[in-house]
Write an enzyme that holds these catalytic residues in place. Structure first.
Site, PDB file in Angstrom:
ATOM      1  N   ASP A  22       0.830  -1.207   0.000  1.00  0.00           N
ATOM      2  CA  ASP A  22       0.000   0.000   0.000  1.00  0.00           C
ATOM      3  C   ASP A  22       0.862   1.253   0.000  1.00  0.00           C
ATOM      4  OD1 ASP A  22       0.698  -0.769   2.678  1.00  0.00           O
ATOM      5  OD2 ASP A  22      -0.748   0.682   3.460  1.00  0.00           O
ATOM      6  N   GLU A  36      -0.302  -0.758   5.905  1.00  0.00           N
ATOM      7  CA  GLU A  36       0.799  -0.226   6.721  1.00  0.00           C
ATOM      8  C   GLU A  36       0.757   1.286   6.788  1.00  0.00           C
ATOM      9  OE1 GLU A  36       4.803   1.287   7.835  1.00  0.00           O
ATOM     10  OE2 GLU A  36       3.644   1.664   6.018  1.00  0.00           O
ATOM     11  N   GLU A  37       0.424   1.926   5.684  1.00  0.00           N
ATOM     12  CA  GLU A  37       0.441   3.386   5.622  1.00  0.00           C
ATOM     13  C   GLU A  37      -0.741   4.011   6.363  1.00  0.00           C
ATOM     14  OE1 GLU A  37       2.835   5.028   4.755  1.00  0.00           O
ATOM     15  OE2 GLU A  37       3.925   4.138   3.094  1.00  0.00           O
TER      16      GLU A  37
END
Length: 381
Positions: A71, A137-138
Site C-alpha cells: 500500500d 501499513e500506511e
C-alpha cells in the site's frame, strides 16, 4: 528483473488499505516459482479490510522473511507528476518515477528478484525464504502485519530473521540500518473555562492563559538526553482549537493536541503521568477543569545487534564499500510488530522522496539493494 517487477507494482493503484491486485500479482509470481502461498483478508468493514500474503519456499531452518507493504499514500495532484500519472512507472534519466517507488515497492521488487535468482542458482540450500506482505501499513495498520504474524504463527510457521524493506537510507544506499524505532503517543487536552464578554473578564474564566502556560512548559521541558542509539524524546504541538470566531467573546473551552516521539527511556504511560502532573498544576492555579486523553500507536524498541544483524551489516559493508550506521530515527513502521517474533533489520532504498510528488528511485540504487539482499541470502542460507 527487479525493474520489470517495480514497474508492474507501481501500476497497481494500491492506496492504503487497497491492494488493487498488487498482492495477487506477487502471489501468482511466487506460485510460479514453487512458493507455497496464502492470501488472508482481515477487517470487518469494507473500508478497513486489508489484503495480506504469506509465501514460503522450503521448510528448513533458518527462515529468512522479507516483510513489507504494497500500500501507498495518496498521490496528490496527478498533474504535478511526470507524465501526469503516478501509477504508471516513468523511466527517465536512470530513474524510475511512480508512487511507491521507494516506499516500498522498490524494495519488494529487489527482494523478489534476489530470492528467485538465489533459488534458481542454489538448489538444495539449507534454509527457507518467506514473504509477509500487507496492504495495511500506511494507514491504521490494524489488519495487516500485526494480525498476519499471529495467524502464521498459529499455523506453525516460524521466522528466524526478518528484513523489513522500509526506505531507511539517508544519503546513499548502505549508510543506515534501522535496528529499533521510537515510540509514539498522541495527546488530546480539553480545558473548560467560563465564557463571557471580553469587556467583563471578571465575570468569565478564559481557559487560554492556562493552556498557553501548559504548552509553554511542555514544549520547553527536556524529556531526556537521548541514548546510544536514540535521539532525545520530542514533543510537538499539532493543533490548538477554541472554536471561537468572535473577537469580543471569551471562549468557554479550548482544545490542544500534541504528540511525543519517545525513546526506550519512557513508555506512553510514564509520559502521560508526567504530562498530567504539569496540566494538573496549572489547571489548579487557574481554577479550570480539564480532560486529558492519550493513545499510543507504538512503543519504543531497540535490539542489541546479534550475529545475524552484524552479518547483515558486514554484507552491506563488503558489497557496497560503506560502513552502515545503526539507527532508530524516523517514524513508526511494521517492525514494531515483527520484533516480538524474531530479530530484524530495516533496510531499503533512500527515504528522500518517500510520500512526495514525483517519488523516484535510481536504477543504480535498485541494483545495490538487490546485491545486498542476494549476498545476504548467500551468506546465511
Amino acid at each position: 528483473m527487479y525493474i520489470n517487477y517495480l514497474k508492474d507494482l507501481i501500476g497497481f493503484k494500491s492506496v492504503t488499505p487497497e491492494s488493487d491486485g498488487a498482492i495477487e500479482y506477487i502471489d501468482d509470481l511466487l506460485k510460479q516459482h514453487g512458493f507455497k502461498t496464502e492470501i488472508k483478508i482481515f477487517g470487518d468493514s469494507k473500508s478497513e479490510q486489508a489484503t495480506n500474503l504469506y509465501a514460503v519456499f522450503g521448510s528448513n531452518e533458518p527462515n529468512i522473511c522479507f516483510v513489507g507493504h504494497v500500500d501507498v499514500v495518496p498521490a496528490g495532484n496527478h498533474e504535478l507528476w511526470h507524465n501526469a500519472s503516478p501509477f504508471k512507472a516513468s523511466h527517465q534519466d536512470g530513474k524510475i518515477y511512480g508512487r511507491g517507488a521507494v516506499d516500498m515497492k522498490g524494495a519488494i521488487a529487489c527482494f523478489l528478484a534476489a530470492s528467485l535468482d538465489f533459488i534458481k542458482n542454489n538448489t538444495g540450500f539449507k534454509g527457507s525464504i518467506s514473504f509477509l506482505l500487507t496492504s495495511d501499513e500506511e494507514g491504521k495498520a490494524k489488519h495487516g502485519t500485526k494480525e498476519m504474524l499471529q495467524y502464521i504463527y498459529d499455523q506453525g510457521h516460524k521466522m528466524d530473521f526478518a528484513i523489513v524493506g522500509e526506505p531507511t537510507c539517508e544519503k546513499e544506499i548502505g549508510d543506515t540500518i534501522k535496528i529499533g524505532r521510537r515510540g509514539s503517543v498522541n495527546f488530546k487536552l480539553n480545558i473548560e473555562g467560563l465564557s463571557g464578554h471580553v469587556a467583563y473578564p471578571h465575570k468569565a474564566n478564559n481557559p487560554l492563559p492556562c493552556l498557553i502556560k501548559i504548552l509553554n512548559e511542555l514544549t520547553n521541558i527536556r524529556l531526556d538526553k537521548g541514548t546510544e542509539f536514540f535521539q532525545s524524546s520530542n514533543l510537538e504541538v499539532t493543533n490548538i482549537d477554541v472554536g471561537n470566531n468572535t473577537s469580543n467573546v471569551i471562549p468557554a473551552s479550548t482544545e490542544a493536541s500534541f504528540n511525543i516521539r519517545f525513546n526506550n527511556l519512557h513508555s506512553a504511560e510514564t509520559l502521560a503521568k508526567q504530562v498530567e502532573e504539569i496540566i494538573k498544576r496549572y489547571c489548579k492555579e487557574y481554577k479550570v477543569d480539564y480532560k486529558l486523553e492519550y493513545s499510543s500507536s507504538a512503543d519504543s524498541f531497540i535490539q542489541n545487534p546479534n550475529d545475524k544483524i552484524k552479518d547483515f551489516a558486514d554484507i552491506v559493508e563488503r558489497v557496497l564499500k560503506i560502513k552502515p550506521e545503526f539507527s532508530t530515527s524516523g517514524g513508526t513502521s511494521d517492525a514494531r510488530f515483527v520484533k516480538d517474533y524474531c530479530p530484524l533489520v530495516e533496510f531499503g532504498l533512500l527515504s528522500e522522496t518517500a510520500h512526495k510528488i514525483n517519488e523516484y528511485t535510481k536504477i543504480s540504487d535498485l541494483q545495490k539493494l538487490y546485491d545486498v539482499y542476494y549476498n545476504f541470502l548467500m551468506e546465511i542460507l
